[in-house]
Design an enzyme around this catalytic site. Structure first.
Site, PDB file in Angstrom:
ATOM      1  N   THR A   6       0.839  -1.196   0.000  1.00  0.00           N
ATOM      2  CA  THR A   6       0.000   0.000   0.000  1.00  0.00           C
ATOM      3  C   THR A   6       0.880   1.254   0.000  1.00  0.00           C
ATOM      4  O   THR A   6       1.997   1.244   0.530  1.00  0.00           O
ATOM      5  CB  THR A   6      -0.947   0.016   1.220  1.00  0.00           C
ATOM      6  OG1 THR A   6      -0.176   0.149   2.430  1.00  0.00           O
ATOM      7  CG2 THR A   6      -1.781  -1.241   1.293  1.00  0.00           C
ATOM      8  N   GLY A   7       0.370   2.313  -0.636  1.00  0.00           N
ATOM      9  CA  GLY A   7       1.122   3.572  -0.703  1.00  0.00           C
ATOM     10  C   GLY A   7       2.497   3.380  -1.322  1.00  0.00           C
ATOM     11  O   GLY A   7       3.506   3.712  -0.712  1.00  0.00           O
ATOM     12  N   SER A   8       2.499   2.836  -2.564  1.00  0.00           N
ATOM     13  CA  SER A   8       3.797   2.429  -3.123  1.00  0.00           C
ATOM     14  C   SER A   8       4.164   3.161  -4.409  1.00  0.00           C
ATOM     15  O   SER A   8       4.925   2.652  -5.213  1.00  0.00           O
ATOM     16  CB  SER A   8       3.815   0.908  -3.340  1.00  0.00           C
ATOM     17  OG  SER A   8       2.688   0.483  -4.066  1.00  0.00           O
ATOM     18  N   TYR A  14       1.029  10.993  15.115  1.00  0.00           N
ATOM     19  CA  TYR A  14       1.725  10.012  14.271  1.00  0.00           C
ATOM     20  C   TYR A  14       2.292   8.884  15.147  1.00  0.00           C
ATOM     21  O   TYR A  14       2.116   7.702  14.842  1.00  0.00           O
ATOM     22  CB  TYR A  14       2.848  10.722  13.505  1.00  0.00           C
ATOM     23  CG  TYR A  14       3.734   9.801  12.696  1.00  0.00           C
ATOM     24  CD1 TYR A  14       3.228   9.126  11.588  1.00  0.00           C
ATOM     25  CD2 TYR A  14       5.080   9.623  13.019  1.00  0.00           C
ATOM     26  CE1 TYR A  14       4.045   8.287  10.834  1.00  0.00           C
ATOM     27  CE2 TYR A  14       5.899   8.796  12.277  1.00  0.00           C
ATOM     28  CZ  TYR A  14       5.383   8.127  11.178  1.00  0.00           C
ATOM     29  OH  TYR A  14       6.185   7.297  10.432  1.00  0.00           O
TER      30      TYR A  14
HETATM   31  N1  LIG Z   1      10.326   8.416   5.600  1.00  0.00           N
HETATM   32  C1  LIG Z   1      10.739   8.071   6.822  1.00  0.00           C
HETATM   33  O1  LIG Z   1      11.753   8.561   7.338  1.00  0.00           O
HETATM   34  C2  LIG Z   1       9.975   7.017   7.606  1.00  0.00           C
HETATM   35  C3  LIG Z   1      10.514   6.583   8.823  1.00  0.00           C
HETATM   36  C4  LIG Z   1       9.837   5.592   9.535  1.00  0.00           C
HETATM   37  C5  LIG Z   1       8.663   5.046   9.044  1.00  0.00           C
HETATM   38  N2  LIG Z   1       8.156   5.506   7.862  1.00  0.00           N
HETATM   39  C6  LIG Z   1       6.909   4.915   7.391  1.00  0.00           C
HETATM   40  O2  LIG Z   1       7.115   4.315   6.123  1.00  0.00           O
HETATM   41  C7  LIG Z   1       5.929   4.395   5.342  1.00  0.00           C
HETATM   42  C8  LIG Z   1       6.230   5.039   4.003  1.00  0.00           C
HETATM   43  O3  LIG Z   1       6.734   6.341   4.231  1.00  0.00           O
HETATM   44  P1  LIG Z   1       7.342   7.232   3.047  1.00  0.00           P
HETATM   45  O4  LIG Z   1       8.121   8.333   3.685  1.00  0.00           O
HETATM   46  O5  LIG Z   1       7.998   6.365   2.032  1.00  0.00           O
HETATM   47  O6  LIG Z   1       5.984   7.842   2.431  1.00  0.00           O
HETATM   48  P2  LIG Z   1       5.782   8.889   1.270  1.00  0.00           P
HETATM   49  O7  LIG Z   1       7.042   9.118   0.505  1.00  0.00           O
HETATM   50  O8  LIG Z   1       5.065  10.067   1.842  1.00  0.00           O
HETATM   51  O9  LIG Z   1       4.786   8.086   0.311  1.00  0.00           O
HETATM   52  C9  LIG Z   1       3.458   7.903   0.675  1.00  0.00           C
HETATM   53  C10 LIG Z   1       2.810   6.983  -0.342  1.00  0.00           C
HETATM   54  O10 LIG Z   1       1.495   6.734   0.080  1.00  0.00           O
HETATM   55  C11 LIG Z   1       0.598   6.980  -0.992  1.00  0.00           C
HETATM   56  N3  LIG Z   1      -0.672   7.397  -0.398  1.00  0.00           N
HETATM   57  C12 LIG Z   1      -0.909   8.451   0.416  1.00  0.00           C
HETATM   58  N4  LIG Z   1      -2.189   8.424   0.832  1.00  0.00           N
HETATM   59  C13 LIG Z   1      -2.759   7.309   0.275  1.00  0.00           C
HETATM   60  C14 LIG Z   1      -4.049   6.700   0.346  1.00  0.00           C
HETATM   61  N5  LIG Z   1      -4.991   7.248   1.090  1.00  0.00           N
HETATM   62  N6  LIG Z   1      -4.298   5.552  -0.345  1.00  0.00           N
HETATM   63  C15 LIG Z   1      -3.309   4.979  -1.079  1.00  0.00           C
HETATM   64  N7  LIG Z   1      -2.048   5.494  -1.165  1.00  0.00           N
HETATM   65  C16 LIG Z   1      -1.785   6.646  -0.519  1.00  0.00           C
HETATM   66  C17 LIG Z   1       1.271   8.005  -1.858  1.00  0.00           C
HETATM   67  O11 LIG Z   1       0.835   7.812  -3.174  1.00  0.00           O
HETATM   68  P3  LIG Z   1      -0.131   8.819  -3.989  1.00  0.00           P
HETATM   69  O12 LIG Z   1       0.336  10.211  -3.685  1.00  0.00           O
HETATM   70  O13 LIG Z   1       0.137   8.363  -5.385  1.00  0.00           O
HETATM   71  O14 LIG Z   1      -1.498   8.522  -3.523  1.00  0.00           O
HETATM   72  C18 LIG Z   1       2.745   7.545  -1.731  1.00  0.00           C
HETATM   73  O15 LIG Z   1       3.018   6.492  -2.625  1.00  0.00           O
HETATM   74  C19 LIG Z   1       4.916   5.152   6.203  1.00  0.00           C
HETATM   75  O16 LIG Z   1       4.092   4.265   6.887  1.00  0.00           O
HETATM   76  C20 LIG Z   1       5.791   5.906   7.186  1.00  0.00           C
HETATM   77  O17 LIG Z   1       5.119   6.202   8.379  1.00  0.00           O
HETATM   78  C21 LIG Z   1       8.782   6.468   7.130  1.00  0.00           C
END
Ligand SMILES: NC(=O)c1ccc[n+]([C@@H]2O[C@H](COP(=O)([O-])OP(=O)(O)OC[C@H]3O[C@@H](n4cnc5c(N)ncnc54)[C@H](OP(=O)(O)O)[C@@H]3O)[C@@H](O)[C@H]2O)c1
Length: 264
Positions: A13-15, A154
């Site tokens: 999901t969210g990929s 969060y």
């Molecule tokens: N980045 C970090 O440092 C970090 C650290 C620890 C944990 N995490 C966790 O890792 C995960 C991914 O984080 P990330 O930083 O890679 O995220 P990101 O770059 O913000 O990407 C978010 C993704 O989610 C999609 N999205 C958002 N709302 C959506 C919805 N309602 N339905 C379907 N898709 C949706 C977006 O796609 P569209 O815009 O195309 O919809 C995008 O592909 C999250 O759970 C985050 O909490 C991240």
């Protein structure tokens, strides 16, 4: 160790970007058919194109659906009725002063970061247990354990995911299905790169910029640099593999040592 996921279907999901995109690429490289999910067909189509450029023989299923809504989750299940590997990666985060987080925002964080994952688990787990094999994962965060003062909503949602993961692992006990959480630490995604350059000298090259950022703003990290999305993806591929059959009900850390704890 050679991970072979040929014949398995994985929904991440969210990929369309960030950690989720890295996970789809890594799973596709291991032979899985991967479902790429985002809210719009434009973002999903672009992500599928990037994935095919990296893994030309990838089997990809586009799933354009806002899975944070009930209808969106139903649409996703309609487009992809069965999965062997479910990676609940979708998660939103944004700093907000604790006393200014409204009821609506608290609900939104629960809906997007927790309930979306619960709904898909409910939809896919019975099929996995019925077939006697499956992998469910939740991408949690160091913020599940070290609650950030600047985004406690969060942190709450990620702590909840650890509970959800442990609970569904019990539900799947003895079925051949494993359920785990991955505690990701500060990771080099587009959003985090912007944040780094907001906080350190913009003239610094990336490598130096991230090290200054980590030293000043994330001093707990033993890695002393951001984690690359591929490093999270490697753990997800391992947990998705047949080799990880004895790891369930766990919270596995890929946090660069950020959480100052011996367990998990
Ligand atoms: N980045 C970090 O440092 C970090 C650290 C620890 C944990 N995490 C966790 O890792 C995960 C991914 O984080 P990330 O930083 O890679 O995220 P990101 O770059 O913000 O990407 C978010 C993704 O989610 C999609 N999205 C958002 N709302 C959506 C919805 N309602 N339905 C379907 N898709 C949706 C977006 O796609 P569209 O815009 O195309 O919809 C995008 O592909 C999250 O759970 C985050 O909490 C991240």
């Amino acid at each position: 160790m050679q991970v072979n996921l040929t014949g398995r279907t994985a929904l991440v999901t969210g990929s369309t970007q960030g950690i989720g995109a890295a996970i789809t690429t890594a799973l596709a490289r291991s032979g899985a058919t991967v479902a790429v999910n985002g809210r719009t067909s434009d973002s999903v189509t672009a992500a599928v194109k990037r994935l095919r450029a990296e893994v030309p023989d990838a089997e990809v299923v586009p799933v354009a659906a806002d899975i944070a809504t009930e209808e969106g989750a139903e649409l996703a299940v309609e487009l992809l009725p069965e999965v062997d590997v479910l990676v609940n990666n979708l998660g939103i985060f944004e700093p907000r002063p604790a006393l200014e987080i409204t009821d609506e925002e608290w609900r939104r964080y629960f809906e997007v970061n927790v309930l979306a994952a619960v709904r898909l688990t409910r939809a896919y787990l019975p099929g996995m247990t019925g077939r006697g094999w499956g992998r469910v994962q939740y991408i949690a965060s160091d913020s599940a354990v070290v609650i950030p003062a600047e985004m406690i909503h969060y942190g709450m949602s990620k702590t909840a995911l650890l509970a959800v993961s442990r609970g569904f692992a019990k539900e799947a006990a003895g079925t051949g299905v494993t359920v785990n959480a991955v505690i990701a630490g500060p990771t080099h995604t587009g959003g985090v790169e912007d944040l780094v350059y907001e906080l350190v000298d913009r003239d610094l090259a990336w490598d130096e910029a991230q090290r200054v950022f980590m030293r000043k703003h994330r001093p707990q990290s033993l890695l002393q640099r951001l984690i690359e999305p591929e490093e999270i993806a490697h753990m997800v591929v391992y947990l998705s593999s047949p080799q990880a059959s004895a790891t369930t009900g766990g919270a596995v850390r890929v946090d660069g040592g950020y959480v100052d704890s011996i367990l998990p």
